[in-house]
Design an enzyme around this catalytic site. Structure first.
Site, PDB file in Angstrom:
ATOM      1  CE1 TYR A 263      -2.484  -3.371   1.984  1.00  0.00           C
ATOM      2  CE2 TYR A 263      -3.596  -2.510   0.045  1.00  0.00           C
ATOM      3  CZ  TYR A 263      -3.429  -3.500   0.987  1.00  0.00           C
ATOM      4  OH  TYR A 263      -4.197  -4.615   0.917  1.00  0.00           O
ATOM      5  CG  HIS A 264       4.174   2.361   1.326  1.00  0.00           C
ATOM      6  ND1 HIS A 264       5.209   1.901   2.089  1.00  0.00           N
ATOM      7  CD2 HIS A 264       3.264   2.826   2.202  1.00  0.00           C
ATOM      8  CE1 HIS A 264       4.938   2.079   3.366  1.00  0.00           C
ATOM      9  NE2 HIS A 264       3.754   2.635   3.450  1.00  0.00           N
ATOM     10  CB  ALA A 265       0.363   2.908  -4.900  1.00  0.00           C
TER      11      ALA A 265
END
Length: 153
Positions: free
Chosen positions: A84-86
């Protein structure tokens, strides 16, 4: 792997696919596949090194029965996810592969800017929160400056 190219844009390719267990946001094209399979193989070599092997009882996941590239890829597809660190998906610049320029408007669209971690040139080695806040602050300042210029004209 079954995939169909649905759109070719100046910034890249959009691929439509149906892979069980993989979110639509994950692109399973050649480079990520090689990286995932290569990463799993590297971890096996790392843990087989004499300095670590003496501490390893057995491989639990993906398990000793998973050996071929296709089996490793299937394991990655079924169990892989993002953290979730796009970021880094909207390249900044003035070239054919860029999506936004240094003022962050999307090329070819009026009044649309990308002001988030996707404009980062490379993934941060730390949590993306602080750099994203900095991008947002700078983006907000650019929007305010642009609005002032339009009002003054």
């Amino acid at each position: 792997m079954e995939a169909r190219v649905t759109k070719v844009a100046k910034a890249g390719i959009s691929v439509r696919h149906a892979l069980p267990g993989v979110g639509k946001a994950m692109c399973w094209c050649v480079r990520p596949i090689r990286a995932m399979v290569g990463g799993l193989k590297f971890l096996r070599r790392l843990f087989a090194a004499p300095s670590l092997a003496k501490y390893i009882v057995a491989e639990k996941l993906p398990g000793p029965g998973v050996q071929s590239d296709d089996e490793l890829l299937d394991y990655a597809r079924q169990n892989g996810s993002t953290v979730y660190h796009a970021s880094c998906s909207c390249m900044m610049g003035h070239h054919t592969m860029s999506v936004v320029d240094n003022e962050l408007p999307v090329h070819g669209l009026e009044a649309v800017r990308v002001i988030d971690a996707s404009v980062m040139p490379a993934v941060s080695s730390t949590n993306t929160n602080t750099p994203t806040i900095m991008i947002a602050e700078k983006g907000a300042a650019m929007i305010r400056a642009s609005a002032r210029q339009r009002l003054a004209a």
